[in-house]
Design an enzyme around this catalytic site. Structure first.
Site, PDB file in Angstrom:
ATOM      1  N   ALA A   1       0.871  -1.231  -0.003  1.00 52.53           N
ATOM      2  CA  ALA A   1      -0.241   0.043   0.111  1.00 52.53           C
ATOM      3  C   ALA A   1       0.718   1.295   0.097  1.00 52.53           C
ATOM      4  O   ALA A   1       0.804   2.177   1.009  1.00 52.53           O
ATOM      5  CB  ALA A   1      -0.885   0.063   1.279  1.00 52.53           C
TER       6      ALA A   1
ATOM      7  N   HIS B   1      -8.565  35.722  -2.157  1.00 48.40           N
ATOM      8  CA  HIS B   1      -9.793  35.276  -1.569  1.00 48.40           C
ATOM      9  C   HIS B   1     -10.936  34.944  -2.552  1.00 48.40           C
ATOM     10  O   HIS B   1     -11.259  35.979  -3.232  1.00 48.40           O
ATOM     11  CB  HIS B   1     -10.113  36.105  -0.446  1.00 48.40           C
ATOM     12  CG  HIS B   1     -11.524  35.480   0.230  1.00 48.40           C
ATOM     13  ND1 HIS B   1     -11.661  34.430   0.875  1.00 48.40           N
ATOM     14  CD2 HIS B   1     -12.694  36.051   0.203  1.00 48.40           C
ATOM     15  CE1 HIS B   1     -12.940  34.496   1.447  1.00 48.40           C
ATOM     16  NE2 HIS B   1     -13.836  35.345   1.065  1.00 48.40           N
TER      17      HIS B   1
HETATM   18  P1  NAD Z   1       6.547   2.383  -2.441  1.00 49.00           P
HETATM   19  O1  NAD Z   1       7.830   2.260  -1.706  1.00 49.00           O
HETATM   20  O2  NAD Z   1       5.746   3.737  -2.566  1.00 49.00           O
HETATM   21  O3  NAD Z   1       5.439   1.417  -1.545  1.00 49.00           O
HETATM   22  C1  NAD Z   1       5.813   0.106  -1.669  1.00 49.00           C
HETATM   23  C2  NAD Z   1       5.022  -0.476  -0.303  1.00 49.00           C
HETATM   24  O4  NAD Z   1       5.074  -1.911  -0.360  1.00 49.00           O
HETATM   25  C3  NAD Z   1       5.439  -0.056   0.978  1.00 49.00           C
HETATM   26  O5  NAD Z   1       4.548   0.503   1.666  1.00 49.00           O
HETATM   27  C4  NAD Z   1       6.129  -1.209   1.510  1.00 49.00           C
HETATM   28  O6  NAD Z   1       6.079  -1.259   2.835  1.00 49.00           O
HETATM   29  C5  NAD Z   1       5.366  -2.571   0.814  1.00 49.00           C
HETATM   30  N1  NAD Z   1       5.975  -3.815   0.540  1.00 49.00           N
HETATM   31  C6  NAD Z   1       7.279  -3.999   0.603  1.00 49.00           C
HETATM   32  N2  NAD Z   1       7.329  -5.469   0.363  1.00 49.00           N
HETATM   33  C7  NAD Z   1       6.088  -5.772   0.683  1.00 49.00           C
HETATM   34  C8  NAD Z   1       5.807  -7.219   0.584  1.00 49.00           C
HETATM   35  N3  NAD Z   1       6.650  -8.408   0.212  1.00 49.00           N
HETATM   36  N4  NAD Z   1       4.581  -7.422   0.929  1.00 49.00           N
HETATM   37  C9  NAD Z   1       3.674  -6.442   1.287  1.00 49.00           C
HETATM   38  N5  NAD Z   1       4.030  -5.145   1.239  1.00 49.00           N
HETATM   39  C10 NAD Z   1       5.368  -4.741   0.871  1.00 49.00           C
HETATM   40  O7  NAD Z   1       6.468   1.645  -3.931  1.00 49.00           O
HETATM   41  P2  NAD Z   1       5.792   1.704  -5.207  1.00 49.00           P
HETATM   42  O8  NAD Z   1       4.311   2.077  -4.607  1.00 49.00           O
HETATM   43  O9  NAD Z   1       5.871   0.271  -5.697  1.00 49.00           O
HETATM   44  O10 NAD Z   1       6.251   2.894  -6.084  1.00 49.00           O
HETATM   45  C11 NAD Z   1       7.623   2.825  -6.294  1.00 49.00           C
HETATM   46  C12 NAD Z   1       8.136   4.241  -6.311  1.00 49.00           C
HETATM   47  O11 NAD Z   1       7.562   4.787  -7.729  1.00 49.00           O
HETATM   48  C13 NAD Z   1       7.671   5.215  -5.397  1.00 49.00           C
HETATM   49  O12 NAD Z   1       8.609   5.140  -4.262  1.00 49.00           O
HETATM   50  C14 NAD Z   1       7.743   6.480  -5.884  1.00 49.00           C
HETATM   51  O13 NAD Z   1       9.163   6.865  -6.087  1.00 49.00           O
HETATM   52  C15 NAD Z   1       7.582   6.116  -7.368  1.00 49.00           C
HETATM   53  N6  NAD Z   1       6.162   6.730  -7.847  1.00 49.00           N
HETATM   54  C16 NAD Z   1       5.769   7.972  -7.595  1.00 49.00           C
HETATM   55  C17 NAD Z   1       4.333   8.198  -7.793  1.00 49.00           C
HETATM   56  C18 NAD Z   1       4.073   9.842  -7.368  1.00 49.00           C
HETATM   57  O14 NAD Z   1       5.164  10.610  -7.424  1.00 49.00           O
HETATM   58  N7  NAD Z   1       2.734  10.070  -7.400  1.00 49.00           N
HETATM   59  C19 NAD Z   1       3.420   7.450  -8.145  1.00 49.00           C
HETATM   60  C20 NAD Z   1       3.801   6.302  -8.224  1.00 49.00           C
HETATM   61  C21 NAD Z   1       5.043   5.617  -8.130  1.00 49.00           C
END
Ligand code: NAD
Ligand code: FAD
Length: 477
Positions: A191, A453
């Protein structure tokens, strides 16, 4: 004889293509090696961000938000709408059209700036030579006075849930941006940012979404006061977010996938129509440098760089997701500008303390600078000013009066240290705080700035006033 360029950039995502354009603007003879093949089977620039990341995800977030608002958000305005239906094919076609317009736009920018696009896989050899392997297997080698590596990142795999986008059952973000029908049920492992954004898209379009998150702290990088508010609101929207779960195995059952997981209450299993794996991304360094190049990687597989994005090799730089720091498009782009300007003999720099983060959920979450928990951990004295959108006239008029702005300023100097927002257009509002931090402003500077505003920005103003207990439209505590 091999051609020699002033600069060869490997990778044409937001880090690499911006670096290439800036180098060309500065009069450097520049080529960019890029191998991406898009959904039309054509070579494309723009990398993850434009092809399968920021742009298609924000396009679908916008479309799904409109669909959801028409169904559920207009009643409060006294507007009754009947017979709303979804044309998913058209929604997807719009997304593809936007992606093509923007990726073709980069190729037009390359032409206009005189950047040469070398199509194929680039690999750093010794002495700043770059080998390019084209799609047909032919190999060319060019020389460069400077090389910038910007090869990006790719999803992390977990053994318990092997991704197969072609099969379309267990997918990564690329697969989840391309469903051809709305899954009845969608499981999401992780998540984080991708899970929340793409989970929101499909939930708004009708899927029942369950998120299995390993850690107990929701959005651990965000300010935890904001994260708690977000979790409460997402749950209210029907996103079933289960913290502290560990997926142990998956099993394909016909056209569905059964997920086995553990939490503090024991072992569980749920069957989903689709399963999105979004557990983070890792640097893409596959075959990017020959061993004889002597390029140094850090212990986590990122290319090792200093604050100026210089690697251990003279004249070789690395930027974007393939190096340390947040994996964000704008961070990579600004590194590209910094490196290009330094190559040209200017004084490029990047303020890593003022990089905005945005999560495009509803409500949006955005922040810049330190979180309250980080300030506590670092022993930095701080003051807090918060302001709820519930007391903001514009947010009320928009029927979007949820969330808050939270400003953190140094207790002694009043310098703005962080700003955390959950609420309408947080993505846009946060830029005021980014600019303020870039200019080392104090909360007093924001408090004394005239804000129009009625605007959402008045919530920023009031939060700045609240740092010193003088918010005008809330009872100061
Ligand atoms: P993330 O690091 O945001 O989230 C990954 C989540 O998966 C974490 O909460 C983590 O604790 C959890 N996790 C890890 N291993 C796990 C497991 N085995 N089982 C269950 N949960 C687990 O990574 P993401 O969502 O894959 O996105 C990757 C990157 O892409 C982001 O860190 C961000 O840098 C970039 N991104 C940015 C945006 C934005 O700027 N709006 C949008 C999408 C992606
Ligand atoms: P990439 O965009 O990954 O580009 C690297 C390029 O290098 C690719 O085109 C690849 O084909 C090419 N390449 C790799 N190896 C070679 C080689 N050897 N030879 C030639 N070419 C090569 N970030 C945000 O800031 N905001 C968002 O809203 C956002 N949303 C996202 C949504 C999703 C679903 C995903 C997956 C990511 C999102 N991100 C977002 C993250 C953002 O996409 C990345 O931070 C950004 O793309 C990194 O840029 P980059 O140029 O470093 O790498």
């Amino acid at each position: 004889m091999a051609k020699t360029y002033d600069v060869v950039v490997i990778g044409g995502g937001p880090a690499g293509y911006v670096a290439a354009i800036r180098c060309a603007q500065l009069g450097l003879e520049t080529a960019c090696v890029e191998k991406w093949i898009n959904f039309k089977n054509d070579p494309a620039l723009g990398g993850t961000c434009l092809n399968v990341g920021c742009i298609p995800s924000k396009t679908l977030l916008e479309s799904s938000e409109q669909y959801h608002r028409i169904q559920e958000g207009l009643d409060a305005h006294g507007i009754h709408v009947d017979g709303v239906s979804l044309n998913l094919d058209k929604m997807m076609a719009r997304k593809e059209d936007i992606v093509l317009q923007l990726t073709n736009g980069i190729s037009a920018l390359f032409k206009a700036n005189g950047v040469e696009w070398l199509k194929g896989h680039g690999k750093l050899l010794a002495d700043r030579q770059v080998e390019i392997t084209a799609r047909d297997g032919s190999v060319d080698v060019v020389n460069a006075d400077n090389v910038i590596i910007a090869t990006g990142s790719k999803p992390i795999d977990i053994g318990a849930a092997p991704v197969d986008n072609a099969e379309g059952l267990i997918i990564d973000s690329t697969g989840a941006l391309d469903f051809r029908e709305v899954p009845g049920t969608l499981g999401v492992i992780g998540a984080g940012v991708i899970g929340l954004e793409l989970g929101s898209v499909w939930s708004r379009l009708g899927s029942k979404v369950v998120m299995l998150e390993a850690v107990e702290d929701f959005l651990s990088l965000a300010d935890q006061q904001i994260a708690r508010d977000a979790l409460r609101q997402f749950k209210k929207q029907g996103l079933d977010i289960r913290l502290g779960t560990r997926v142990t195995a998956t099993e394909k059952v016909g056209n569905s996938v059964k997920v086995y997981f553990k939490d503090k209450d024991g072992d569980h299993e749920i069957t989903f129509d689709k399963l999105l794996v979004s557990v983070g991304r890792r640097p893409n360094t596959d075959n990017v440098a020959a061993p004889e190049s002597d390029l140094l990687f850090d212990e986590r597989g990122y290319i090792h760089v200093d604050d100026q994005c210089e690697t251990n090799l003279p004249g070789v730089y690395a930027i974007g997701d393939v190096v340390r720091g947040p994996m964000l498009a704008h961070k990579g782009s600004e590194e590209g500008v910094m490196v290009a300007e330094n190559i040209a003999g200017q004084h490029g720099h990047l303020n890593y303390d003022a990089i905005p983060w945005v999560i495009y959920t509803h409500p949006e979450i955005a922040w810049v600078g330190k979180t309250e928990q980080a300030l506590k951990a670092e022993g930095i004295p701080y003051k807090i000013g918060t302001f709820p959108f519930a007391a903001n006239g514009r947010a009320k008029a928009m029927e979007a009066a949820v969330g808050m702005v939270k400003m953190l300023a140094h207790a002694e100097t009043d310098t703005l240290l962080g700003c955390h927002i959950i609420g309408p257009f947080a993505s846009e509002l946060v830029q005021e705080a980014v600019l303020a931090m870039e200019f080392h402003a104090s909360s007093e500077d924001l408090a004394r700035t005239i804000h129009g505003h009625p605007t959402l920005y008045e919530a920023m103003h009031e939060a700045a006033l609240a740092v010193h207990g003088r918010a005008l439209h809330k009872i100061n505590t």
